[in-house]
Write a protein that holds these residues in place. Sequence first.
Motif, PDB file in Angstrom:
ATOM      1  N   LYS A 155       0.853  -1.199   0.000  1.00  0.00           N
ATOM      2  CA  LYS A 155       0.000   0.000   0.000  1.00  0.00           C
ATOM      3  C   LYS A 155       0.889   1.248   0.000  1.00  0.00           C
ATOM      4  CE  LYS A 155      -3.324  -2.554   2.827  1.00  0.00           C
ATOM      5  NZ  LYS A 155      -3.977  -2.646   4.159  1.00  0.00           N
ATOM      6  N   PRO A 156       1.568   1.519  -1.111  1.00  0.00           N
ATOM      7  CA  PRO A 156       2.497   2.649  -1.147  1.00  0.00           C
ATOM      8  C   PRO A 156       1.786   3.980  -0.929  1.00  0.00           C
ATOM      9  CG  PRO A 156       2.097   1.808  -3.362  1.00  0.00           C
ATOM     10  CD  PRO A 156       1.473   0.836  -2.419  1.00  0.00           C
ATOM     11  N   LEU A 157       2.495   4.876  -0.276  1.00  0.00           N
ATOM     12  CA  LEU A 157       1.964   6.212  -0.005  1.00  0.00           C
ATOM     13  C   LEU A 157       2.307   7.151  -1.153  1.00  0.00           C
ATOM     14  CD1 LEU A 157       3.164   6.410   3.704  1.00  0.00           C
ATOM     15  CD2 LEU A 157       0.811   6.047   2.941  1.00  0.00           C
ATOM     16  N   PRO A 158       1.532   8.209  -1.353  1.00  0.00           N
ATOM     17  CA  PRO A 158       1.882   9.177  -2.407  1.00  0.00           C
ATOM     18  C   PRO A 158       3.182   9.897  -2.066  1.00  0.00           C
ATOM     19  CG  PRO A 158       0.020   9.948  -1.077  1.00  0.00           C
ATOM     20  CD  PRO A 158       0.263   8.536  -0.687  1.00  0.00           C
ATOM     21  N   ASP A 159       4.027  10.058  -3.072  1.00  0.00           N
ATOM     22  CA  ASP A 159       5.306  10.749  -2.891  1.00  0.00           C
ATOM     23  C   ASP A 159       6.084  10.155  -1.719  1.00  0.00           C
ATOM     24  OD1 ASP A 159       7.307  12.595  -3.412  1.00  0.00           O
ATOM     25  OD2 ASP A 159       6.413  14.140  -2.135  1.00  0.00           O
ATOM     26  N   MET A 160       6.152   8.832  -1.694  1.00  0.00           N
ATOM     27  CA  MET A 160       6.772   8.136  -0.562  1.00  0.00           C
ATOM     28  C   MET A 160       8.296   8.158  -0.632  1.00  0.00           C
ATOM     29  SD  MET A 160       6.017   4.258   0.826  1.00  0.00           S
ATOM     30  CE  MET A 160       7.034   3.369  -0.366  1.00  0.00           C
ATOM     31  N   ARG A 161       8.921   8.372   0.529  1.00  0.00           N
ATOM     32  CA  ARG A 161      10.381   8.303   0.652  1.00  0.00           C
ATOM     33  C   ARG A 161      10.717   7.416   1.836  1.00  0.00           C
ATOM     34  NH1 ARG A 161      13.487  13.886   0.560  1.00  0.00           N
ATOM     35  NH2 ARG A 161      15.183  12.361   0.494  1.00  0.00           N
ATOM     36  N   VAL A 162      11.719   6.565   1.653  1.00  0.00           N
ATOM     37  CA  VAL A 162      12.185   5.688   2.725  1.00  0.00           C
ATOM     38  C   VAL A 162      13.640   6.051   3.014  1.00  0.00           C
ATOM     39  CG1 VAL A 162      12.576   3.309   3.455  1.00  0.00           C
ATOM     40  CG2 VAL A 162      10.647   3.848   1.946  1.00  0.00           C
ATOM     41  N   GLU A 163      13.911   6.475   4.243  1.00  0.00           N
ATOM     42  CA  GLU A 163      15.253   6.934   4.590  1.00  0.00           C
ATOM     43  C   GLU A 163      15.748   6.255   5.863  1.00  0.00           C
ATOM     44  OE1 GLU A 163      15.593  11.470   3.221  1.00  0.00           O
ATOM     45  OE2 GLU A 163      13.946  11.144   4.629  1.00  0.00           O
ATOM     46  N   PRO A 164      17.030   5.868   5.887  1.00  0.00           N
ATOM     47  CA  PRO A 164      17.590   5.307   7.122  1.00  0.00           C
ATOM     48  C   PRO A 164      17.716   6.398   8.182  1.00  0.00           C
ATOM     49  CG  PRO A 164      19.321   5.651   5.497  1.00  0.00           C
ATOM     50  CD  PRO A 164      18.025   5.953   4.805  1.00  0.00           C
ATOM     51  N   ALA A 165      17.658   5.994   9.429  1.00  0.00           N
ATOM     52  CA  ALA A 165      17.741   6.962  10.523  1.00  0.00           C
ATOM     53  C   ALA A 165      18.361   6.290  11.736  1.00  0.00           C
ATOM     54  CB  ALA A 165      16.351   7.499  10.865  1.00  0.00           C
TER      55      ALA A 165
END
Length: 291
Positions: free
Chosen positions: A229-239
């Motif tokens: 279920k991808p989100l609009p304008d999705m970004r995945v970042e390490p933290a």
Amino acid sequence: MDSHRTFAEHRPLLFTIAYEITGTAADAEDVLQESYLKWSAVDPDGIDNPRAYLATIVTRQALNALRSARRRREDYVGPWLPEPVATLPDVADDAVLADSLSFAMLVVLESLSPDQRAAFILREIFDFPYEEIAGATGKTPAAVRQLVHRAKEHVARRTPRYDVDARDRKDVTDRFIAAAMGGDVQALMDVLAPGAVLLSDGGGKVSAARRPVVGAENIARFLLGLAGKPLPDMRVEPALLNAMPAIVISSGGRADLAVVIEANGGHVTGLYLVRNPDKLGAVASVRHLGR
């Protein structure tokens, strides 16, 4: 003595005390604001030990905040998780501090009474003398010793002890992210420990699992359901959150999900998913913590 400069010098310590007692960055910031007002009303030149005096003020305010929050949390929907905070890599160099900030520890601390929690934190993490803790909590030194003793036994029974170096942790985290983003059930199951546990906090405001998800296969399918279920304008970042590896998933420039990863023995043993929008304000900017 400059009262503002003195408070600023001790701020990392004071914020850390307030955060570890309350479990939320928002409450900790409120505690520091109230504590600064009280500190500004005294003559700092008459204070022999500013560190102890400030810690006493902050502890009292944090206990008030925690007791009030406890009443609200009685009606909380689903698992309650602490508010994650972004930390600098050097926090992990202090093993005691890093361990105390871990989600596993903070979840266990939530099961202590407020007085036990404050006494344990001040003694075991910040090494304050029993006499100073007594002044901060309104207890006798003997009572504080009992509080600390019982809290230590409780924490020892419920908190797993891990010995994972930074390189192993990064390797496990990278494998987990690649498997989750790749949509490979088997790869996810390979990186998850058989008895892994996932806790998800939506606070009743957004979709989240209201009960723990246990076991590698169940967690893998749950995560792949989210990934589907991808989100609009999705970004995945390490933290780095609470001195632990994590990923932050954003949508439209706003954090939507923080995933804090607990690893041991080459596998992910615990996952903490924070989706409650009220708890995602502290993942973007680094907090300076210290003892």
